[in-house]
Enzyme design. Structure first.
Site, PDB file in Angstrom:
ATOM      1  N   SER A 120       0.843  -1.194   0.000  1.00 27.84           N
ATOM      2  CA  SER A 120       0.000   0.000   0.000  1.00 27.84           C
ATOM      3  C   SER A 120       0.884   1.253   0.000  1.00 27.84           C
ATOM      4  CB  SER A 120      -0.954  -0.033   1.194  1.00 27.84           C
ATOM      5  OG  SER A 120      -1.952   0.947   1.060  1.00 27.84           O
ATOM      6  N   ASP A 136      -9.200  -4.615  -5.980  1.00 25.96           N
ATOM      7  CA  ASP A 136      -8.819  -3.689  -4.915  1.00 25.96           C
ATOM      8  C   ASP A 136      -9.696  -2.441  -4.982  1.00 25.96           C
ATOM      9  OD1 ASP A 136      -7.547  -1.960  -3.130  1.00 25.96           O
ATOM     10  OD2 ASP A 136      -5.550  -2.703  -3.631  1.00 25.96           O
ATOM     11  N   HIS A 171      -7.667  -5.260  -1.396  1.00 29.88           N
ATOM     12  CA  HIS A 171      -6.406  -4.633  -0.984  1.00 29.88           C
ATOM     13  C   HIS A 171      -5.571  -5.546  -0.086  1.00 29.88           C
ATOM     14  CE1 HIS A 171      -3.761  -1.228  -0.742  1.00 29.88           C
ATOM     15  NE2 HIS A 171      -3.885  -1.103   0.566  1.00 29.88           N
TER      16      HIS A 171
END
Length: 726
Positions: free
Chosen positions: A596, A671, A703
């Site tokens: 991320s 995601d 995600h």
């Protein structure tokens, strides 16, 4: 000469013995971590303190069917089973009591939606008779909540707010304009859920006669489209996602009166491009408090609203040249009898506790110092004490303290080094403590409020015993100075058979986003044990918390404002260069990985630090902040219209021509948070720059890139990449 020979022989024998012991112990394998969950720590779940402070309830899943049991604090023994899942025939996952503790709301068949949202089947169970009542005819509903007067349940279904009278089972539909991708009543939209840490957007008044709720009109918010795979023709999943600089949902606050069946609109001001991230009932059912923030989030306003008229008054305002921190722990406590409120703020440079009267005037700053209050545990109005968690001992640690409301008499209640969190009883006589450190798994204990331990609820002894047979190095914490002279916190995991005369490759792990923290004296999870697996394979694993991360004050955290990525990457490069000076590090084999924000950091570090890093893994990375959501991105960068350079100067896409090392790019196509679009555009830029790289996508994974065999596959692939490229 003889003595010297004897010393040499003894040293050699000692080395052989220690090597033999290390060889006897088992290495951590990927199967241990991701297949058999060998290192999963146990805990105590679903604990709720009961009205009588001598008891607490706990959710017990060990006997097959779930049950809620009542525990006597004094004896530590189970007094009775309050809810027997087998007896009532429901495999429930969570429970809440009504105010009288005569009924409980239980939820089963939970279906996850986004990070914090879900829907499920709800029942109300009579704790005396075990009779159950199905809510909403068994449809899956969201955020079912018992009323304070014990006879109603409010919930959200199909973007509308409903109330059911338990006695008659009659349902009242409070709102009727709810519509997918247009109007949401009583539940948060995607961006509020993700970035303001909220999903439920309604609350009962203290007397149970009113419901306050937030309405989201997302009609004009741009729509994002994700394809889902697995059928002959892929399906489109469309949802409203406001990207930086784009239109947000228009929000408003309303109060429904159950007696008059009328809804009033609260006055939140004439400006519509605002955020309304919190509503709170004060102790008075005629007064609703709410927070308002401007689009750039550098002004926070606290209002009191009259729930009969909707008129609101500004009580407190806080401004900043960067941004005002919205406290996601909801550290705002309203005192009884309109005596004001207790809150936390960063206004003096560190997050501390303040007391205000009901007009908003500050009475006193209760805590102070170059440390932060991370959680306001509770306010004992009768005893005039405040309980809180802070970083006073170290930014790497969390401890429980108590202080008098006049700011005097501060006392440490959990002196053991490491990380503590607590669940305090309603009468402030006891707390349940959760404690771990970097090398010791979680221990759950019952304490008197003085800190005295009464009982061990879970000590993870089985896991501790297993670990004695595992070849595993301890985390070592250290600091170093970065380019501007700031001291950065870091940890290192060395190979089990570490030999300082050898040269080892290094893998750095990074997240690095604003206010985050990876370097803490606390027990880790599966990702930590993957790092220990790599250490067992001969790698040194290092993690550095760069400038911009949390627990070190406002200036340290806000130093990255308007220019995300620049100094964070400088710090990671400085960390790698520092490691390269150590005699046991092979400076030609230093890699970096992250997920991320960490994926954004690792890919950017490989490009800008191409003379330092040999390889990088970027999992689910943001590759341009133009693709990320309004609330998070604009808080730290302003809008693209105001700060285009802040968005583009430190985008990995801008720096693809600098790539020299080995890059592995990984993303899930499903995601909803950091869209697969980020990976697609980075790939396109790399191809145009004629740069070779590796990439992998996981169909339909979100995600977290998990589920089924996914985590095993992912970490197995990353391990092979590290072995091959580092």
């Amino acid at each position: 000469m003889y003595l010297l020979n004897r010393i040499c022989i003894l040293a050699f024998v000692t080395l052989l013995c220690s090597t033999a012991i290390a060889q006897e112990k088992k290495k951590i394998t990927l199967e241990d971590v991701f297949k058999s969950n060998t290192f999963s720590a146990k805990s105590v779940y679903g604990i709720n303190w009961m009205n009588d402070g001598q008891f607490y309830s706990s959710l017990n899943r060990s006997a097959g069917a779930p049950s809620v049991v009542k525990i006597n604090v004094a004896t530590g023994k189970q007094e009775e089973v309050l809810i027997d899942g087998q007896k009532i025939g429901i495999n429930f996952s969570s429970y809440t009591f009504n105010a009288e503790e005569s009924k409980a709301l239980i939820v089963s068949d939970i279906e996850r939606i986004y990070r914090r949202s879900s829907k499920g089947i709800n029942h109300v169970v009579d704790l005396k008779t075990s009779e159950k009542q199905l809510i909403a005819d068994g449809e899956k509903i969201m955020y079912a909540t018992l009323s304070p007067d014990n006879d109603k349940v409010a919930y959200v279904k199909d973007n509308n707010l409903f109330v059911v009278e338990l006695a008659s089972n009659s349902i009242t539909q409070i709102t009727k304009d709810g519509k997918w991708n247009e109007i949401i009543n009583g539940a948060a939209d995607w961006v509020y859920e993700e970035e303001f840490s909220m999903s439920k957007a309604f609350d009962w008044s203290p007397d149970g006669k009113k419901i306050a709720f937030i309405r989201f009109d997302e009609t004009d918010v741009p729509e994002f489209n994700m394809q889902t795979w697995g059928e002959l023709y892929p399906k489109d999943y469309k949802f409203k996602y406001p990207k930086a600089g784009e239109k947000n949902a228009e929000v408003s606050i309303h109060v429904y009166d159950l007696d008059s069946k009328k809804t009033i609109t609260v006055d939140t001001g004439t400006e519509k491009d605002i955020y309304l991230p919190r509503i709170y009932w004060t102790a008075n059912s005629n007064t609703l408090a709410f927070l308002r923030m401007n689009r750039l989030q550098n002004q926070l306003d606290l209002f009191y609203a009259n729930t009969e008229t909707g008129k609101s008054d500004l009580i407190l305002q806080e401004k900043s040249e960067t941004y005002v921190d919205l406290d996601y722990n909801d550290n705002l406590f309203f005192l009884k009898d309109n005596k004001g409120f207790i809150r936390t703020s960063e206004q003096d440079g560190y997050k501390h506790i303040y007391q205000h009267d009901n007009s908003g005037k500050m009475i006193r700053q209760i805590t102070s110092g170059n440390w932060e209050v991370t959680n306001l545990v509770g306010v004992d109005e009768k005893g005039k004490k405040i309980y809180f968690i802070s970083t006073e001992a170290s930014p790497l640690e969390r401890n429980l303290y108590v202080i008098n409301m006049d700011g005097k008499g501060k006392k440490l209640l959990t002196p053991a080094k490491g990380t503590h969190s607590v669940n305090m009883s309603k009468d402030f006589k006891y707390f349940i403590g959760y404690h771990s450190d970097a090398n010791t798994p979680s221990k759950v204990t019952l304490h008197q409020v003085s800190g005295k331990e009464m009982q061990i609820l879970e000590d993870n002894q089985e896991l501790k015993d297993n670990l004695t047979n595992i070849a595993m190095s301890k985390k070592e914490f250290f600091t170093f100075e970065t380019v501007d002279g700031s001291s950065l916190n870091a940890y290192m995991i060395k190979p089990v058979d570490f030999d300082e005369s050898n040269k080892y490759p290094v893998l750095m792990y990074v997240y690095g986003g604003p206010g985050s923290q990876n370097v803490t004296n606390s027990w880790g999870g599966a990702r930590d044990f993957w790092h220990h697996h790599l250490a067992a394979e001969g790698y040194i694993v290092v993690c550095v918390d760069n400038r911009g991360t949390g627990a070190r004050g406002r200036d340290f955290k806000h130093s990255t404002y308007a220019n995300l990525g620049k100094i964070e990457v400088e710090d990671q490069i400085a960390g790698a260069k520092h490691l390269g000076t150590l005699p046991f590090v092979d400076k030609g084999r230093i890699g970096i990985w992250g997920w991320s924000y960490g994926g954004y950091m690792s890919s950017l570090a490989l490009m800008i630090g191409n003379d330092v890093f040999k390889s990088a893994i970027a999992v689910a990375p943001v590759t341009t902040w133009r693709y990320y959501d309004t609330i998070y991105t604009e808080r730290y960068l302003q809008t693209p219209q105001l700060n285009a350079a802040g968005y583009d100067d430190n985008s990995p896409i801008t720096h693809v021509n600098k790539l020299k090392g080995n890059l592995l790019l990984i993303h899930g196509t499903g995601d909803d948070n950091v869209h697969f679009q980020n990976a697609v555009d980075l790939v396109d830029a790399l191809v145009k720059a004629d740069k070779q790289f590796d990439s992998f996508y996981y169909p339909n994974r979100n995600h977290g890139i998990s589920g089924g065999n996914t985590s095993w596959h992912l970490y197995n692939m990353m391990t092979e990449f590290i072995k091959d490229k580092l």
